[in-house]
Design a protein around this motif. Structure first.
Motif, short mmCIF file in Angstrom:
data_model
loop_
_atom_site.label_atom_id
_atom_site.label_comp_id
_atom_site.label_asym_id
_atom_site.label_seq_id
_atom_site.Cartn_x
_atom_site.Cartn_y
_atom_site.Cartn_z
N LEU A 100 -34.70 35.22 -10.70
CA LEU A 100 -35.73 35.83 -11.54
C LEU A 100 -36.99 34.99 -11.61
N GLY A 101 -36.94 33.75 -11.11
CA GLY A 101 -38.12 32.90 -11.09
C GLY A 101 -38.67 32.64 -12.47
N SER A 102 -39.94 32.97 -12.68
CA SER A 102 -40.61 32.71 -13.96
C SER A 102 -40.78 34.00 -14.75
N GLY A 103 -39.91 34.97 -14.53
CA GLY A 103 -40.02 36.24 -15.23
C GLY A 103 -39.42 36.22 -16.62
N ASP A 104 -39.21 37.42 -17.15
CA ASP A 104 -38.61 37.61 -18.48
C ASP A 104 -37.23 38.22 -18.31
N ALA A 105 -36.30 37.81 -19.15
CA ALA A 105 -34.94 38.33 -19.05
C ALA A 105 -34.26 38.34 -20.40
N VAL A 106 -33.36 39.30 -20.56
CA VAL A 106 -32.44 39.33 -21.70
C VAL A 106 -31.04 39.24 -21.12
N LEU A 107 -30.30 38.21 -21.51
CA LEU A 107 -28.93 38.03 -21.04
C LEU A 107 -27.99 38.69 -22.03
N VAL A 108 -27.17 39.61 -21.54
CA VAL A 108 -26.21 40.31 -22.39
C VAL A 108 -24.81 39.88 -21.96
N PRO A 109 -24.11 39.10 -22.78
CA PRO A 109 -22.76 38.68 -22.40
C PRO A 109 -21.79 39.87 -22.34
N LEU A 110 -21.06 39.99 -21.24
CA LEU A 110 -19.98 40.97 -21.14
C LEU A 110 -18.72 40.35 -21.74
N LEU A 111 -18.87 39.85 -22.93
CA LEU A 111 -17.81 39.16 -23.66
C LEU A 111 -17.67 39.84 -25.02
N LEU A 112 -16.49 39.79 -25.59
CA LEU A 112 -16.18 40.64 -26.73
C LEU A 112 -16.26 39.94 -28.07
N GLY A 113 -16.67 38.68 -28.08
CA GLY A 113 -16.81 37.96 -29.34
C GLY A 113 -17.41 36.60 -29.11
N ARG A 114 -17.64 35.93 -30.21
CA ARG A 114 -18.22 34.59 -30.15
C ARG A 114 -17.16 33.59 -29.67
N GLY A 115 -17.58 32.67 -28.85
CA GLY A 115 -16.68 31.66 -28.32
C GLY A 115 -17.46 30.66 -27.50
N HIS A 116 -16.74 29.81 -26.78
CA HIS A 116 -17.38 28.71 -26.04
C HIS A 116 -18.37 29.22 -25.02
N HIS A 117 -18.03 30.28 -24.30
CA HIS A 117 -18.93 30.77 -23.26
C HIS A 117 -20.25 31.26 -23.86
N VAL A 118 -20.16 31.96 -24.99
CA VAL A 118 -21.37 32.48 -25.64
C VAL A 118 -22.17 31.36 -26.28
N LYS A 119 -21.49 30.43 -26.90
CA LYS A 119 -22.19 29.39 -27.67
C LYS A 119 -22.64 28.20 -26.82
N ARG A 120 -21.96 27.96 -25.70
CA ARG A 120 -22.27 26.75 -24.92
C ARG A 120 -22.67 27.07 -23.47
N ASP A 121 -21.81 27.75 -22.74
CA ASP A 121 -22.02 27.91 -21.30
C ASP A 121 -23.27 28.72 -20.97
N ILE A 122 -23.44 29.85 -21.63
CA ILE A 122 -24.61 30.69 -21.32
C ILE A 122 -25.91 30.02 -21.75
N PRO A 123 -26.00 29.44 -22.97
CA PRO A 123 -27.23 28.71 -23.31
C PRO A 123 -27.52 27.55 -22.36
N ALA A 124 -26.48 26.87 -21.87
CA ALA A 124 -26.71 25.77 -20.93
C ALA A 124 -27.32 26.28 -19.64
N ALA B 142 -11.70 34.55 -32.91
CA ALA B 142 -10.54 35.20 -33.51
C ALA B 142 -10.95 36.12 -34.65
N ALA B 143 -11.93 35.70 -35.44
CA ALA B 143 -12.42 36.55 -36.53
C ALA B 143 -13.01 37.85 -35.99
N ASP B 144 -13.74 37.76 -34.88
CA ASP B 144 -14.32 38.97 -34.28
C ASP B 144 -13.23 39.91 -33.78
N THR B 145 -12.16 39.36 -33.19
CA THR B 145 -11.07 40.21 -32.70
C THR B 145 -10.34 40.87 -33.86
#
Length: 311
Positions: free
Chosen positions: A116-140, A200-203
């Motif tokens: 995407l270079g220097s464009g604009d994007a919205v990342l939508v996790p195909l994940l079903l709740g909050r967890g390590h991937h949403v809180k750490r991996d994707i922001p990294a 777990a709370a989300d599930t």
């Protein structure tokens, strides 16, 4: 297709639930606001790619939607994700829709963001709740692409559209649409599992919502990894309490090892994963449009200049 034609296409969607009505209204609002930055200022004008003549009029371009899947060794997982994104493109013609994976499948998320270079994007996790991937991996991954102007949407769940998809998958698998006597019935909501208590709370919240959708049939959250109870343990516990017709609802976005193991533990009805259900496509666009409209969920965390909607 023009924006008006796209809007007319969305107008034709059936209003068979309050959740769908909310999604349609949000999608229309997102289309209206796609030329406005999150701070309220107009986005810079960009030339469209694809052969515009020099000196032709410039137009604004909506941020790309980057769906972030976990990844799986099961080849059906990638095919399912691609089919789901095809549904998204049908609902929103002209939107740049891309796929990135956290692991195991190409394209990996860093490569998808680099494209995407220097464009604009919205990342939508195909994940079903909050967890390590949403809180750490994707922001990294976003932080490692500093030229990209990116926002991370909330994960897909909990949400009424997910509950509708879960319900319809159960009915497809043989659950009676009109439950005459629910006293001997129960459902195990089989999820991947996470050590993060928010996940777990989300599930559990989704389990409560599904129970309401099923007219009060008990729904117990169970997990394939990381936490308890496991799906077999939950099935045995329900059977011991006199629930002799136990179905397993597959709370997975795509086929894979965990979904297969959960289905194998079902004593009777075992629903398919959520997959490319039409409600999933609408939900992806709903999360995307929430970002454009600034209507993010309650828990928001600023990370390296990017905004993470973590709930």
């Amino acid at each position: 297709m023009t924006e008006s034609a796209s809007a007319q296409s969305r107008e034709s969607l059936p209003l068979d639930s309050t959740a769908q009505l909310l999604t349609r209204i949000t999608a229309q609002l997102g289309a209206q606001l796609s030329h406005v930055s999150l701070n309220g200022t107009r986005r810079p004008m960009h030339h469209r790619t694809g052969g515009s003549a020099p000196g032709s009029a410039t137009t604004t371009r909506a941020p790309a939607l980057v769906a972030v899947a976990h990844g799986s060794r099961d080849p059906q997982a990638l095919r399912t994700a691609m089919k789901l994104l095809d549904r998204v493109r049908e609902l929103r013609p002209g939107l740049d829709v891309r796929l990135g994976h956290i692991e195991l499948n190409e394209p990996l998320l860093p490569a998808a963001l680099a494209g995407l270079g220097s464009g604009d994007a919205v990342l939508v996790p195909l994940l079903l709740g909050r967890g390590h991937h949403v809180k750490r991996d994707i922001p990294a991954a976003v932080a490692a692409a500093p030229a990209l102007r990116a926002t991370i949407a909330a994960p897909l769940g909990p949400h009424p559209l997910l509950v509708e998809a879960l319900y319809e998958r159960l009915v497809e698998a043989g659950w009676p649409a009109e439950e005459a006597d629910s006293r001997g019935s129960a459902v195990v909501l089989a999820a991947a599992g996470s050590r993060d208590p928010d996940s777990a709370a989300d599930t559990r919240r989704t389990a409560r919502m599904l129970s309401e959708r099923l007219g009060g049939v008990p729904v117990v959250a169970a997990y394939a990894s990381a936490t308890t109870p496991t799906v077999p343990v939950a099935v045995r516990a329900l059977t011991a309490r006199g629930r002799h017709r136990v179905a397993v609802a597959s709370y997975f976005t795509a086929p894979g090892r965990f979904a297969t193991a959960a289905a194998a533990a079902a004593p009777g009805t075992a629903a398919a994963p959520l997959g490319a259900h039409p409600a999933m496509a609408r939900l992806l666009l709903h999360r995307y449009d929430q970002v454009l409209a600034g209507a993010l969920p309650a828990h928001e965390v600023a990370t390296n200049g990017h905004l993470l909607a973590s709930a």
